[in-house]
Design a protein around this motif. Structure first.
Motif, short mmCIF file in Angstrom:
data_model
loop_
_atom_site.label_atom_id
_atom_site.label_comp_id
_atom_site.label_asym_id
_atom_site.label_seq_id
_atom_site.Cartn_x
_atom_site.Cartn_y
_atom_site.Cartn_z
N SER A 27 0.88 -1.32 0.21
CA SER A 27 0.23 0.09 0.04
C SER A 27 1.02 1.15 0.06
O SER A 27 1.86 1.24 0.65
CB SER A 27 -0.89 0.09 1.14
OG SER A 27 -1.77 -1.31 1.35
N LYS A 28 0.47 2.33 -0.63
CA LYS A 28 1.03 3.48 -1.03
C LYS A 28 0.43 4.56 0.47
O LYS A 28 -0.84 4.18 0.87
CB LYS A 28 0.96 4.15 -2.04
CG LYS A 28 1.79 3.17 -3.30
CD LYS A 28 1.53 4.07 -4.57
CE LYS A 28 2.32 3.12 -5.44
NZ LYS A 28 2.27 3.62 -6.92
N LEU A 29 0.99 5.55 0.63
CA LEU A 29 0.66 6.50 1.47
C LEU A 29 -0.87 6.99 1.16
O LEU A 29 -1.69 6.98 2.08
CB LEU A 29 1.64 7.95 1.40
CG LEU A 29 0.94 9.03 2.63
CD1 LEU A 29 0.89 8.54 3.96
CD2 LEU A 29 1.97 10.20 2.14
N PHE A 30 -1.10 7.39 -0.02
CA PHE A 30 -2.52 7.83 -0.57
C PHE A 30 -3.72 6.81 -0.35
O PHE A 30 -4.78 6.85 -0.01
CB PHE A 30 -2.52 8.12 -2.03
CG PHE A 30 -3.97 8.87 -2.40
CD1 PHE A 30 -4.11 9.95 -1.85
CD2 PHE A 30 -4.51 8.21 -3.59
CE1 PHE A 30 -5.55 10.52 -2.27
CE2 PHE A 30 -5.75 8.63 -4.12
CZ PHE A 30 -6.22 9.91 -3.35
N GLN A 54 -10.44 17.65 -5.44
CA GLN A 54 -9.24 18.22 -5.61
C GLN A 54 -8.22 17.86 -4.52
O GLN A 54 -7.08 17.99 -4.47
CB GLN A 54 -9.62 19.97 -5.66
CG GLN A 54 -8.34 20.52 -6.13
CD GLN A 54 -7.70 20.27 -7.38
OE1 GLN A 54 -8.53 20.16 -8.44
NE2 GLN A 54 -6.46 19.84 -7.36
N GLN A 55 -8.82 18.04 -3.34
CA GLN A 55 -7.89 17.75 -2.17
C GLN A 55 -7.18 16.39 -2.14
O GLN A 55 -6.18 16.26 -1.96
CB GLN A 55 -8.90 17.59 -0.86
CG GLN A 55 -7.85 17.58 0.25
CD GLN A 55 -8.86 17.22 1.71
OE1 GLN A 55 -9.75 16.46 1.50
NE2 GLN A 55 -8.35 17.77 2.75
N MET A 56 -8.03 15.47 -2.61
CA MET A 56 -7.46 14.02 -2.80
C MET A 56 -6.43 14.06 -3.95
O MET A 56 -5.34 13.41 -4.09
CB MET A 56 -8.53 12.81 -3.16
CG MET A 56 -9.60 13.02 -2.29
SD MET A 56 -8.79 12.14 -0.89
CE MET A 56 -10.05 11.91 0.42
N ASP A 57 -6.62 14.84 -5.02
CA ASP A 57 -5.61 14.98 -5.84
C ASP A 57 -4.41 15.56 -5.59
O ASP A 57 -3.16 14.97 -5.88
CB ASP A 57 -6.19 15.48 -7.21
CG ASP A 57 -7.44 14.78 -8.26
OD1 ASP A 57 -7.33 13.76 -8.05
OD2 ASP A 57 -7.83 15.61 -8.81
N ARG A 69 -0.62 13.74 -5.44
CA ARG A 69 0.37 14.28 -6.13
C ARG A 69 1.52 14.46 -5.14
O ARG A 69 2.77 14.23 -5.36
CB ARG A 69 -0.13 15.52 -6.65
CG ARG A 69 1.04 16.25 -7.76
CD ARG A 69 0.83 17.69 -8.16
NE ARG A 69 0.52 18.62 -7.11
CZ ARG A 69 -0.35 19.01 -6.68
NH1 ARG A 69 -1.32 18.83 -7.12
NH2 ARG A 69 -0.45 19.93 -5.67
N ASP A 70 1.28 15.16 -3.98
CA ASP A 70 2.31 15.30 -2.67
C ASP A 70 2.89 14.03 -2.47
O ASP A 70 4.41 13.93 -2.30
CB ASP A 70 1.79 16.20 -1.69
CG ASP A 70 1.40 17.54 -2.28
OD1 ASP A 70 1.92 18.20 -3.25
OD2 ASP A 70 0.68 18.15 -1.40
#
Length: 346
Positions: free
Chosen positions: A148-151, A334-337, A341-342
């Motif tokens: 799993s990744k951070l997101f 938008q917050q999720m995107d 990205r970060d």
């Protein structure tokens, strides 16, 4: 509501599946059932066909088959056909006690994931002991994703929050992150970053890191973890509980008449402990993040567990949890995107 069920999935299918469905049918008057499988084996087991539709499925996905390959090839299997019924809007939820990997694959490739969710996670409910204010907690991911990744962890936190609120009826659930220490700077790079990210979001009632030894002690209402660690922790809990029970039984049998007499006197206590530790009372594991409820019961499930899982599905449908998850992720797209990205950049 209509539930599509793989009647041939599980160690005791179709017998126990049919028994559990009939128990649920008799208990909940607002549910219709679609049983997919070999009709010649299912029909003789039915006491009544009231609100039960039988659909012939010529193939079965066995427990040992390679999941994705089986789902892709066996289109006429009971598992595939039940999942397809949900995709085609003929049913509201998909349920099986069969091959775990195949159920996950069917959930992802047939029913599909909610837009905006990268990787659905598998959530299960476990008991909390010796805590009068909390009797269970939700943990995810417990095996849908080996890595799993951070997101992914961030999205699991919100899916777990909605599941705890809507299905387990926990107000403002406490969110914990499974780690190897309670301090915020503990763990690897992924867990340190997840702790920091969770703590920043005011929509999450984040209580910090949770150690595995505190899972059953009520440290959090929702515990977030990667699928590899979550599955290992779940199996460790199951294995420890079974080993302790075997140890107690062995000591009683070897302890002579006094031990057996003492065990007889403590029989009500042992039954109470067994009931509290039996997490099958909460139903099956839920694949969170799909367009409709996808629920997997343990392969060894008996009729009572099947019935409990159907009640769990009913609660999910009644509470409109899928709609709530979709609404939240749409509103915060938008917050999720930005976070995704970060997370990639870091």
């Amino acid at each position: 509501m209509k539930i599509a069920i793989d009647a041939m999935g599980g160690d005791y299918a179709p017998n126990e599946v049919v028994k559990g469905v009939e128990q649920a049918r008799n208990a909940y008057s607002d549910i219709e059932f679609q049983l997919y499988g070999q009709i010649d084996k299912i029909k003789p087991l039915l006491q009544s066909n009231e609100r039960i539709e039988l659909v012939q499925a010529d193939e079965i996905i066995e427990m040992g088959e390679e999941p994705v390959k089986a789902v892709m090839k066996k289109k006429n299997s009971s598992l595939d056909m039940a999942a397809q019924a949900v995709k085609d809007k003929k049913a509201d939820a998909f349920f099986s006690a069969g091959n775990t990997g195949a159920i996950l694959a069917a959930g992802l490739f047939i029913i599909g994931r909610i837009k905006g969710i990268d990787r659905p996670g598998l959530a299960t409910t476990l008991p909390i002991v010796n805590d009068p204010e909390h009797d269970n907690f939700v943990m995810l991911d417990v095996g849908a994703n080996a890595e799993s990744k951070l997101f992914n962890l961030y999205q699991y936190a919100f899916m777990g929050k909605y599941y705890a609120e809507n299905v387990r009826h926990i107000d403002n659930p406490r969110i914990g992150l499974l780690n190897n220490g309670t301090e915020a700077d503990k763990g690897d790079k992924l867990h340190k970053a997840a702790n920091e990210l969770f703590a920043k979001n005011s929509d999450l009632n984040f209580v910090g890191n949770v150690e595995s030894r505190e899972l059953l002690n009520g440290a959090a209402d929702v515990v977030i973890t990667d699928g590899f660690t979550g599955n290992a922790a779940l199996k460790a809990i199951e294995g420890t509980a079974l080993s302790v029970l075997d140890l107690i039984k062995g000591e009683i049998m070897q302890g002579g008449a006094k031990s057996k007499l003492g065990a007889l006197m403590l029989k009500p206590t042992f039954k109470k402990i067994a009931k509290e530790m039996d997490y099958s009372q909460y139903g099956g594991a839920v694949l969170m993040g799909t367009k409709a409820p996808v629920i997997k019961a343990h392969g060894s499930s008996k009729a009572n567990t099947i019935k409990n899982t159907i009640y769990q599905i009913k609660t999910m449908i009644d509470s409109h949890i899928i709609d709530d998850v979709v609404e939240y992720f749409n509103a915060h797209a938008q917050q999720m995107d930005d976070i995704k990205r970060d997370a990639k950049n870091n």
